[in-house]
Motif scaffolding. Structure first.
Motif, mmCIF file in Angstrom:
data_model
loop_
_atom_site.group_PDB
_atom_site.id
_atom_site.type_symbol
_atom_site.label_atom_id
_atom_site.label_comp_id
_atom_site.label_asym_id
_atom_site.label_seq_id
_atom_site.Cartn_x
_atom_site.Cartn_y
_atom_site.Cartn_z
ATOM 1 N N HIS A 317 0.725 -1.332 0.126
ATOM 2 C CA HIS A 317 -0.026 -0.210 -0.156
ATOM 3 C C HIS A 317 0.818 1.348 -0.004
ATOM 4 C CE1 HIS A 317 0.714 -0.507 4.632
ATOM 5 N NE2 HIS A 317 0.777 0.693 4.585
ATOM 6 N N SER A 318 2.201 1.181 0.168
ATOM 7 C CA SER A 318 3.055 2.399 0.205
ATOM 8 C C SER A 318 4.485 2.070 -0.314
ATOM 9 C CB SER A 318 3.328 2.691 1.619
ATOM 10 O OG SER A 318 4.276 3.693 1.856
ATOM 11 N N ASN A 319 5.036 3.134 -0.877
ATOM 12 C CA ASN A 319 6.510 3.120 -1.246
ATOM 13 C C ASN A 319 7.225 3.685 -0.308
ATOM 14 O OD1 ASN A 319 6.071 5.621 -1.959
ATOM 15 N ND2 ASN A 319 5.920 4.959 -4.079
ATOM 16 N N THR A 320 6.733 4.177 0.748
ATOM 17 C CA THR A 320 7.582 4.871 1.605
ATOM 18 C C THR A 320 7.463 4.459 3.433
ATOM 19 O OG1 THR A 320 5.719 6.285 2.441
ATOM 20 C CG2 THR A 320 7.397 7.115 0.710
ATOM 21 N N GLU A 321 6.584 3.102 3.336
ATOM 22 C CA GLU A 321 6.536 2.735 4.767
ATOM 23 C C GLU A 321 6.863 1.169 4.495
ATOM 24 O OE1 GLU A 321 3.017 1.445 7.860
ATOM 25 O OE2 GLU A 321 2.515 2.615 6.139
ATOM 26 N N PHE A 322 7.567 0.791 5.606
ATOM 27 C CA PHE A 322 8.310 -0.590 5.436
ATOM 28 C C PHE A 322 8.170 -1.377 6.838
ATOM 29 C CE2 PHE A 322 10.624 2.297 2.689
ATOM 30 C CZ PHE A 322 10.414 1.493 1.432
ATOM 31 N N PRO A 323 7.920 -2.561 6.808
ATOM 32 C CA PRO A 323 7.844 -3.560 7.897
ATOM 33 C C PRO A 323 9.051 -3.148 9.051
ATOM 34 C CG PRO A 323 7.454 -4.769 5.868
ATOM 35 C CD PRO A 323 8.068 -3.548 5.531
ATOM 36 N N PRO A 324 8.727 -3.367 10.148
ATOM 37 C CA PRO A 324 9.840 -3.337 11.226
ATOM 38 C C PRO A 324 11.051 -4.172 10.816
ATOM 39 C CG PRO A 324 7.657 -3.213 12.316
ATOM 40 C CD PRO A 324 7.383 -3.548 10.904
ATOM 41 N N ASN A 325 10.803 -5.409 10.488
ATOM 42 C CA ASN A 325 11.782 -6.334 9.983
ATOM 43 C C ASN A 325 12.123 -6.471 8.828
ATOM 44 O OD1 ASN A 325 9.178 -7.801 9.514
ATOM 45 N ND2 ASN A 325 10.271 -9.746 9.677
ATOM 46 N N TYR A 326 11.914 -5.199 7.748
ATOM 47 C CA TYR A 326 12.114 -5.317 6.498
ATOM 48 C C TYR A 326 13.663 -5.760 6.188
ATOM 49 C CZ TYR A 326 12.049 -3.626 1.545
ATOM 50 O OH TYR A 326 12.314 -3.578 0.145
ATOM 51 N N GLU A 327 14.546 -5.441 6.625
ATOM 52 C CA GLU A 327 16.054 -5.779 6.118
ATOM 53 C C GLU A 327 16.168 -7.418 6.560
ATOM 54 O OE1 GLU A 327 17.901 -3.969 4.778
ATOM 55 O OE2 GLU A 327 16.583 -2.190 4.722
ATOM 56 N N GLN A 328 15.564 -8.053 7.797
ATOM 57 C CA GLN A 328 15.461 -9.326 7.715
ATOM 58 C C GLN A 328 14.725 -10.073 6.604
ATOM 59 O OE1 GLN A 328 12.807 -11.150 10.810
ATOM 60 N NE2 GLN A 328 14.563 -12.141 11.581
ATOM 61 N N MET A 329 13.517 -9.493 6.244
ATOM 62 C CA MET A 329 12.923 -10.307 5.363
ATOM 63 C C MET A 329 13.569 -10.119 3.779
ATOM 64 S SD MET A 329 8.665 -9.776 5.962
ATOM 65 C CE MET A 329 8.646 -8.188 5.898
#
Length: 422
Positions: A317-329
């Protein structure tokens, strides 16, 4: 209500009756053009092109800087090419006769399940029933019925108590035949492969598989219209061609629903996300099934789609908001990408779908992450990058299965290393 991507002239040309055993909708001498959209102005003009040329967009229109495939009938080849040249849009004819390609990727010998050809729903379900009867570690359930009353089947593989689970979902979009073909390939590997690594993964993890979320749409692609994407519930709207059917079920999940997406508010379009979230019985059945398991049991949710060769992570839904564990994913997705590329060289790009692909709301992977708190979720967009697209020839099914199997092994091992299953 307008029909912006498939105009009346195109409908009339393809909807003539055909011989028994052949799809009612045909695309003889229809071309697939691949357009490279470089500027915002070109994108704005592309969005208006349906006003004078009958086109069928195969991709949701998003931002400039991407390639988009469109289907155009023989009456409009010259007009399209003239318009593209005027707009200085670079294009390539990647399919000269779409019907020939559809015929080449159609169902072949449907007498028994294998992965050299595409199969009907009955053959896929018969195979599932046979495997369930043959193995006591498989628990098979009907998790609900589709709008037209077809079963939505699930398979749970569990060989050991105390395991964490991995969820695989297939064919939420009807036309994406390679999706259920790949999910059943993976399931077959987990059940029947003699590969020690696959045997280990089937011992150390539970696997929950719903290979066919959209049985009505899938049957419709076999019997009527190969290009159908949605489910088959009449959605209460009409246009010049009659009643409008279906909801794009991967736009109908209740997580940031309706916030963004190409034509998600057009009821007669392929990407209509519904008048509100969670309207479709198929989606409710899937969500209820996922929710029937205790919290923390399902640790990964993977939805298989076509096409583009991506591992798409939350959020859409966004290109500026990312999950807290995005780098892990991203590290986990990178393991899939590297391992899959080792098999046949197919490159899978990974990252947040809103960043890499286009901003769109209401997808399964975002619901699984944002509502169910499953720590690794993704959409795997399978082969290819547009040469065949949704009409991938059946002689590539096994290759896709093998490269995705390699990617899945690496993904699960990296996820374990990252503590996803703790």
């Amino acid at each position: 209500m307008k029909l912006p991507i498939l105009l009346i002239a195109l409908v009339a040309m393809v909807a003539a009756k055909s011989a028994p055993g052949r799809l009612a909708a045909r695309y003889d001498h229809f071309r697939v053009y691949q357009l490279t959209i470089e500027t915002d102005l070109q994108m704005e003009e592309l969005k208006k092109i349906h006003e004078h040329i009958s086109v069928h967009f195969l991709n949701e229109l998003g931002a400039a800087g991407h390639k988009y495939n469109v289907i155009v009938g023989p009456l409009f080849h010259r007009a399209l090419e003239k318009t593209l040249k005027f707009l200085e849009i670079v294009y390539e004819v990647i399919v000269d006769d779409l019907q020939k390609l559809i015929d080449e990727s159609s169902v072949g010998d449907d007498s028994q399940m294998e992965w050299e050809t595409y199969h009907s729903l009955d053959t896929i379900y018969d195979w599932i029933d046979q495997e369930c009867a043959a193995h006591d570690y498989l628990e098979c359930k009907v998790i609900g019925q589709s709008y037209e009353g077809r079963d939505i089947k699930s398979i749970k593989l569990s060989k050991r108590s105390g395991n964490k689970a991995i969820f695989l979902e297939g064919n939420i979009h009807a036309m994406e035949w390679i999706s259920s073909a790949t999910v059943t390939f993976l399931l077959n590997q987990l059940i029947n492969s003699e590969d020690p690594e696959m045997q280990r993964l089937s011992e150390e993890y539970d696997w929950i598989v719903v290979p066919m979320v959209n049985p009505d749409g899938f049957v419709y692609t076999h019997e009527v219209e190969r290009l159908w994407r949605k489910n088959r519930r009449p959605n209460g709207y009409r246009n010049e061609t009659g009643d409008c059917y279906g909801i794009d079920m991967n736009r109908n999940f209740d997580y940031h629903w309706g916030g963004a997406g190409w034509n998600i508010d057009e009821p007669c379009d392929h990407w209509f996300g519904g008048e509100k979230p969670n309207t479709e019985v198929e989606i409710i059945s899937l969500q209820n099934f996922v929710s029937s398991f205790e919290d923390g049991y399902i640790r990964s949710y993977m939805a298989y789609h076509a096409y583009g060769q991506y591992v798409l992570l939350p959020y859409g839904h966004s290109n500026t908001e990312f999950p807290p564990n995005y780098e892990q994913m991203k590290r986990i997705a990178a393991a899939f990408s590297d391992a899959a590329a080792d098999v046949y060289g197919s490159t899978f790009t990974y990252g947040a779908s809103g960043l890499l692909n286009y901003v769109v709301s209401g997808a399964a992977k975002d619901w699984a992450y944002g509502v169910k708190n499953i720590p690794f979720t993704c959409t795997v967009e399978l082969r290819d990058k547009g040469t065949f697209g949704f009409f991938l020839p059946s002689n590539q099914i096994t290759e896709v299965g093998l490269e995705v199997t390699a990617g899945l092994k690496a993904l699960v091992n990296k996820a374990a290393e990252e503590g996803i299953f703790d």
